[in-house]
Scaffold this motif. Sequence first.
Motif, PDB file in Angstrom:
ATOM      1  N   TYR A  34      -4.641  25.394 134.641  1.00 29.41           N
ATOM      2  CA  TYR A  34      -5.231  24.072 134.435  1.00 29.41           C
ATOM      3  C   TYR A  34      -6.755  24.168 134.377  1.00 29.41           C
ATOM      4  O   TYR A  34      -7.397  23.509 133.547  1.00 29.41           O
ATOM      5  CB  TYR A  34      -4.821  23.119 135.566  1.00 29.41           C
ATOM      6  CG  TYR A  34      -3.508  22.397 135.335  1.00 29.41           C
ATOM      7  CD1 TYR A  34      -3.398  21.391 134.373  1.00 29.41           C
ATOM      8  CD2 TYR A  34      -2.382  22.725 136.090  1.00 29.41           C
ATOM      9  CE1 TYR A  34      -2.200  20.735 134.164  1.00 29.41           C
ATOM     10  CE2 TYR A  34      -1.171  22.060 135.883  1.00 29.41           C
ATOM     11  CZ  TYR A  34      -1.086  21.069 134.926  1.00 29.41           C
ATOM     12  OH  TYR A  34       0.101  20.413 134.717  1.00 29.41           O
ATOM     13  N   ALA A  75      -5.869  18.963 143.008  1.00 33.85           N
ATOM     14  CA  ALA A  75      -5.188  18.134 142.016  1.00 33.85           C
ATOM     15  C   ALA A  75      -6.098  17.008 141.533  1.00 33.85           C
ATOM     16  O   ALA A  75      -6.175  16.730 140.327  1.00 33.85           O
ATOM     17  CB  ALA A  75      -3.903  17.556 142.611  1.00 33.85           C
ATOM     18  N   ILE A  80      -4.918  15.647 137.872  1.00 37.16           N
ATOM     19  CA  ILE A  80      -3.463  15.689 137.735  1.00 37.16           C
ATOM     20  C   ILE A  80      -2.826  15.317 139.068  1.00 37.16           C
ATOM     21  O   ILE A  80      -3.503  15.246 140.102  1.00 37.16           O
ATOM     22  CB  ILE A  80      -2.975  17.091 137.307  1.00 37.16           C
ATOM     23  CG1 ILE A  80      -3.394  18.138 138.351  1.00 37.16           C
ATOM     24  CG2 ILE A  80      -3.499  17.454 135.927  1.00 37.16           C
ATOM     25  CD1 ILE A  80      -2.870  19.524 138.070  1.00 37.16           C
ATOM     26  N   SER A  81      -1.518  15.087 139.037  1.00 36.54           N
ATOM     27  CA  SER A  81      -0.797  14.777 140.267  1.00 36.54           C
ATOM     28  C   SER A  81      -0.375  16.064 140.973  1.00 36.54           C
ATOM     29  O   SER A  81      -0.324  17.134 140.355  1.00 36.54           O
ATOM     30  CB  SER A  81       0.446  13.942 139.955  1.00 36.54           C
ATOM     31  OG  SER A  81       1.369  14.704 139.195  1.00 36.54           O
ATOM     32  N   SER A  83       2.572  16.666 141.966  1.00 39.24           N
ATOM     33  CA  SER A  83       3.862  17.064 141.390  1.00 39.24           C
ATOM     34  C   SER A  83       3.683  17.899 140.130  1.00 39.24           C
ATOM     35  O   SER A  83       4.498  18.767 139.822  1.00 39.24           O
ATOM     36  CB  SER A  83       4.717  15.829 141.092  1.00 39.24           C
ATOM     37  OG  SER A  83       4.082  14.990 140.145  1.00 39.24           O
ATOM     38  N   ALA A  84       2.581  17.646 139.390  1.00 34.76           N
ATOM     39  CA  ALA A  84       2.331  18.418 138.172  1.00 34.76           C
ATOM     40  C   ALA A  84       2.090  19.892 138.499  1.00 34.76           C
ATOM     41  O   ALA A  84       2.430  20.775 137.708  1.00 34.76           O
ATOM     42  CB  ALA A  84       1.146  17.842 137.411  1.00 34.76           C
ATOM     43  N   LEU A  85       1.521  20.161 139.664  1.00 34.32           N
ATOM     44  CA  LEU A  85       1.254  21.541 140.064  1.00 34.32           C
ATOM     45  C   LEU A  85       2.539  22.326 140.329  1.00 34.32           C
ATOM     46  O   LEU A  85       2.579  23.540 140.166  1.00 34.32           O
ATOM     47  CB  LEU A  85       0.373  21.566 141.313  1.00 34.32           C
ATOM     48  CG  LEU A  85      -1.083  21.123 141.147  1.00 34.32           C
ATOM     49  CD1 LEU A  85      -1.764  21.063 142.507  1.00 34.32           C
ATOM     50  CD2 LEU A  85      -1.843  22.058 140.214  1.00 34.32           C
ATOM     51  N   LYS A  87       5.791  21.316 139.155  1.00 31.89           N
ATOM     52  CA  LYS A  87       6.939  20.845 138.366  1.00 31.89           C
ATOM     53  C   LYS A  87       7.807  21.976 137.820  1.00 31.89           C
ATOM     54  O   LYS A  87       9.001  21.792 137.606  1.00 31.89           O
ATOM     55  CB  LYS A  87       6.464  19.951 137.220  1.00 31.89           C
ATOM     56  CG  LYS A  87       5.645  20.660 136.153  1.00 31.89           C
ATOM     57  CD  LYS A  87       5.237  19.695 135.051  1.00 31.89           C
ATOM     58  CE  LYS A  87       4.422  20.395 133.966  1.00 31.89           C
ATOM     59  NZ  LYS A  87       4.042  19.446 132.893  1.00 31.89           N
ATOM     60  N   ASN A  88       7.236  23.153 137.611  1.00 30.18           N
ATOM     61  CA  ASN A  88       8.026  24.260 137.049  1.00 30.18           C
ATOM     62  C   ASN A  88       8.341  25.343 138.071  1.00 30.18           C
ATOM     63  O   ASN A  88       8.792  26.434 137.710  1.00 30.18           O
ATOM     64  CB  ASN A  88       7.280  24.888 135.868  1.00 30.18           C
ATOM     65  CG  ASN A  88       7.188  23.949 134.687  1.00 30.18           C
ATOM     66  OD1 ASN A  88       8.132  23.220 134.395  1.00 30.18           O
ATOM     67  ND2 ASN A  88       6.041  23.944 134.012  1.00 30.18           N
TER      68      ASN A  88
END
Length: 214
Positions: A34, A75, A80-81, A83-85, A87-88
């Motif tokens: 990111y 974040a 970003i949120s 959860s975005a960190l 998510k995968n």
Amino acid sequence: MKSETNADLPTSQLEDPGDGRSIESFLGKVVKEYRTNQGLTIADLAEQSGLSRSMVSKIENGQVSTSLDSIVSIARALGISISALFKNFEHREGNAQHVKAGKGMEVVRRGTTKGHTYHLLAYDQGPVKLFEPFLITMDDEAEVFPTFEHPGTEFIYMLQGKMEYRHGNRSYLLQPGDALTFRGSVAHGPERLIKLPIRFITVIMYGQSPELDT
């Protein structure tokens, strides 16, 4: 500047049971991705998150178990949120082989020296060869083709042109969208080129299909 709490301790390498990745190394990789995608330096991210440069560097290198406060700060700095960190995180690490258009290795097959090119679309890196996918182009109607024989099963999918293709004592008319699957141990090969240029995908799978062996 926000303090780095006692929760930012040397990593304990908490493992993800899915594929063995640590949470720390995964988070570090995502944060770095990111950051670089936004054109930020480590110093930029440190300043915007209120963390020290050394802490941001340790986080990106998976060297610390990061506190929730630090994750929230990073974040927010990245816009970003949380959860975005992550998510995968439960997805397995990808290891696909990507061959760009026109970049497949050109190989020479016996008896095909002109007007007939083979581009290998994947390189089998294991100790046992499982399959070979080729993009084949033919553009010389005067070329005389040998017959081929090899272990396993072969699959052909026509992309362009028209030709007659022989397998054993039978001949098949192949046009765009047609597919042909056969045993490689039976003599086979192009018999007549009807409409040029001809392009098709062929995949040789080593290990014979029971249905085709009967």
